[in-house]
Design a protein around this motif. Sequence first.
Motif, PDB file in Angstrom:
ATOM      1  N   ALA A   1       0.826  -1.210   0.000  1.00 38.84           N
ATOM      2  CA  ALA A   1       0.000   0.000   0.000  1.00 38.84           C
ATOM      3  C   ALA A   1       0.861   1.261   0.000  1.00 38.84           C
ATOM      4  N   LEU A   2       1.906   1.283   0.820  1.00 36.20           N
ATOM      5  CA  LEU A   2       2.775   2.454   0.878  1.00 36.20           C
ATOM      6  C   LEU A   2       3.577   2.642  -0.401  1.00 36.20           C
ATOM      7  N   SER A   3       3.919   1.538  -1.074  1.00 37.33           N
ATOM      8  CA  SER A   3       4.665   1.674  -2.324  1.00 37.33           C
ATOM      9  C   SER A   3       3.797   2.277  -3.422  1.00 37.33           C
ATOM     10  N   LYS A   4       2.483   2.125  -3.309  1.00 34.34           N
ATOM     11  CA  LYS A   4       1.553   2.739  -4.275  1.00 34.34           C
ATOM     12  C   LYS A   4       1.232   4.176  -3.897  1.00 34.34           C
ATOM     13  N   ASP A   5       1.122   4.457  -2.587  1.00 39.64           N
ATOM     14  CA  ASP A   5       0.775   5.791  -2.110  1.00 39.64           C
ATOM     15  C   ASP A   5       1.423   6.008  -0.745  1.00 39.64           C
ATOM     16  N   ALA A   6       2.589   6.634  -0.740  1.00 40.51           N
ATOM     17  CA  ALA A   6       3.327   6.843   0.508  1.00 40.51           C
ATOM     18  C   ALA A   6       2.682   7.904   1.388  1.00 40.51           C
ATOM     19  N   THR A   7       1.676   8.616   0.868  1.00 35.66           N
ATOM     20  CA  THR A   7       1.031   9.679   1.653  1.00 35.66           C
ATOM     21  C   THR A   7      -0.178   9.186   2.442  1.00 35.66           C
ATOM     22  N   ILE A   8      -0.554   7.929   2.266  1.00 41.12           N
ATOM     23  CA  ILE A   8      -1.735   7.412   2.962  1.00 41.12           C
ATOM     24  C   ILE A   8      -1.504   7.453   4.475  1.00 41.12           C
ATOM     25  N   SER A   9      -2.527   7.855   5.211  1.00 35.60           N
ATOM     26  CA  SER A   9      -2.390   7.942   6.668  1.00 35.60           C
ATOM     27  C   SER A   9      -2.460   6.549   7.285  1.00 35.60           C
ATOM     28  N   ALA A  10      -1.926   6.436   8.485  1.00 32.54           N
ATOM     29  CA  ALA A  10      -1.976   5.163   9.207  1.00 32.54           C
ATOM     30  C   ALA A  10      -3.427   4.769   9.489  1.00 32.54           C
ATOM     31  N   GLY A  11      -4.282   5.754   9.732  1.00 27.23           N
ATOM     32  CA  GLY A  11      -5.695   5.462   9.980  1.00 27.23           C
ATOM     33  C   GLY A  11      -6.379   4.888   8.757  1.00 27.23           C
ATOM     34  N   ALA A  12      -6.161   5.520   7.595  1.00 27.53           N
ATOM     35  CA  ALA A  12      -6.778   5.036   6.356  1.00 27.53           C
ATOM     36  C   ALA A  12      -6.225   3.670   5.978  1.00 27.53           C
ATOM     37  N   LEU A  13      -4.937   3.497   6.165  1.00 28.04           N
ATOM     38  CA  LEU A  13      -4.319   2.209   5.861  1.00 28.04           C
ATOM     39  C   LEU A  13      -4.844   1.126   6.802  1.00 28.04           C
ATOM     40  N   GLY A  14      -4.977   1.471   8.077  1.00 29.21           N
ATOM     41  CA  GLY A  14      -5.511   0.523   9.053  1.00 29.21           C
ATOM     42  C   GLY A  14      -6.936   0.091   8.710  1.00 29.21           C
ATOM     43  N   ARG A  15      -7.757   1.040   8.266  1.00 29.54           N
ATOM     44  CA  ARG A  15      -9.135   0.687   7.881  1.00 29.54           C
ATOM     45  C   ARG A  15      -9.140  -0.303   6.721  1.00 29.54           C
ATOM     46  N   ARG A  16      -8.215  -0.127   5.773  1.00 32.54           N
ATOM     47  CA  ARG A  16      -8.110  -1.065   4.645  1.00 32.54           C
ATOM     48  C   ARG A  16      -7.744  -2.471   5.111  1.00 32.54           C
ATOM     49  N   LEU A  17      -6.903  -2.531   6.128  1.00 28.15           N
ATOM     50  CA  LEU A  17      -6.351  -3.814   6.576  1.00 28.15           C
ATOM     51  C   LEU A  17      -7.040  -4.359   7.827  1.00 28.15           C
ATOM     52  N   ASP A  18      -8.076  -3.666   8.271  1.00 27.03           N
ATOM     53  CA  ASP A  18      -8.820  -4.057   9.473  1.00 27.03           C
ATOM     54  C   ASP A  18      -7.911  -4.038  10.708  1.00 27.03           C
ATOM     55  N   LEU A  19      -7.119  -2.979  10.809  1.00 25.09           N
ATOM     56  CA  LEU A  19      -6.245  -2.741  11.964  1.00 25.09           C
ATOM     57  C   LEU A  19      -6.580  -1.377  12.554  1.00 25.09           C
ATOM     58  N   SER A  20      -6.267  -1.187  13.810  1.00 24.32           N
ATOM     59  CA  SER A  20      -6.437   0.136  14.406  1.00 24.32           C
ATOM     60  C   SER A  20      -5.335   1.061  13.891  1.00 24.32           C
ATOM     61  N   GLN A  21      -5.577   2.357  14.012  1.00 26.40           N
ATOM     62  CA  GLN A  21      -4.572   3.332  13.595  1.00 26.40           C
ATOM     63  C   GLN A  21      -3.282   3.161  14.396  1.00 26.40           C
ATOM     64  N   PRO A  22      -3.346   3.018  15.732  1.00 20.04           N
ATOM     65  CA  PRO A  22      -2.095   2.839  16.495  1.00 20.04           C
ATOM     66  C   PRO A  22      -1.335   1.566  16.102  1.00 20.04           C
ATOM     67  N   ALA A  23      -2.055   0.479  15.868  1.00 17.26           N
ATOM     68  CA  ALA A  23      -1.387  -0.779  15.485  1.00 17.26           C
ATOM     69  C   ALA A  23      -0.706  -0.618  14.124  1.00 17.26           C
ATOM     70  N   THR A  24      -1.382   0.058  13.210  1.00 22.28           N
ATOM     71  CA  THR A  24      -0.804   0.290  11.873  1.00 22.28           C
ATOM     72  C   THR A  24       0.425   1.173  11.993  1.00 22.28           C
TER      73      THR A  24
END
Length: 153
Positions: A15-38
Amino acid sequence: MSFQPDEIDFAILRALSKDATISAGALGRRLDLSQPATWRRIRRLEQEGIIAGRRVALDAEALGFGVTVFLGIKLATKGRVSLDDFERAIAAIPEVQSVQHVLGLYDYRVRVVARDIADFERVLRRRMMSLPGVGNIEANVLLSEEQLPGPLQ
């Protein structure tokens, strides 16, 4: 024992290699993880050196640099000119985007951008051919380029 990324880590890297600007929260939602865990996983990947940095990709053509040329540069005599001197001199040329010291027919592979072919000729004649120790230069003009995702697919 050394750190071994798991499938979630690889999903984060993809995900980061496609879009390094994605927030940890948005990335966590994609992966079913919390923002802090991501965020902790991203931080660990950075600390382990797997994520070496985040960069902005510029579109050279949109900035007025319509020509990209790859140069193969063979130094005339390695003993007479320091590789460090050559590398410092070529790195000071603004049109140079990357310099790779390689093994093979040429000593260096260099990516250069120019506004057009006439501009490239100016860069070649006035800057590249006057570099310390340059013996032979081969130029290959980029016709098209496709960015591939690499081994993380």
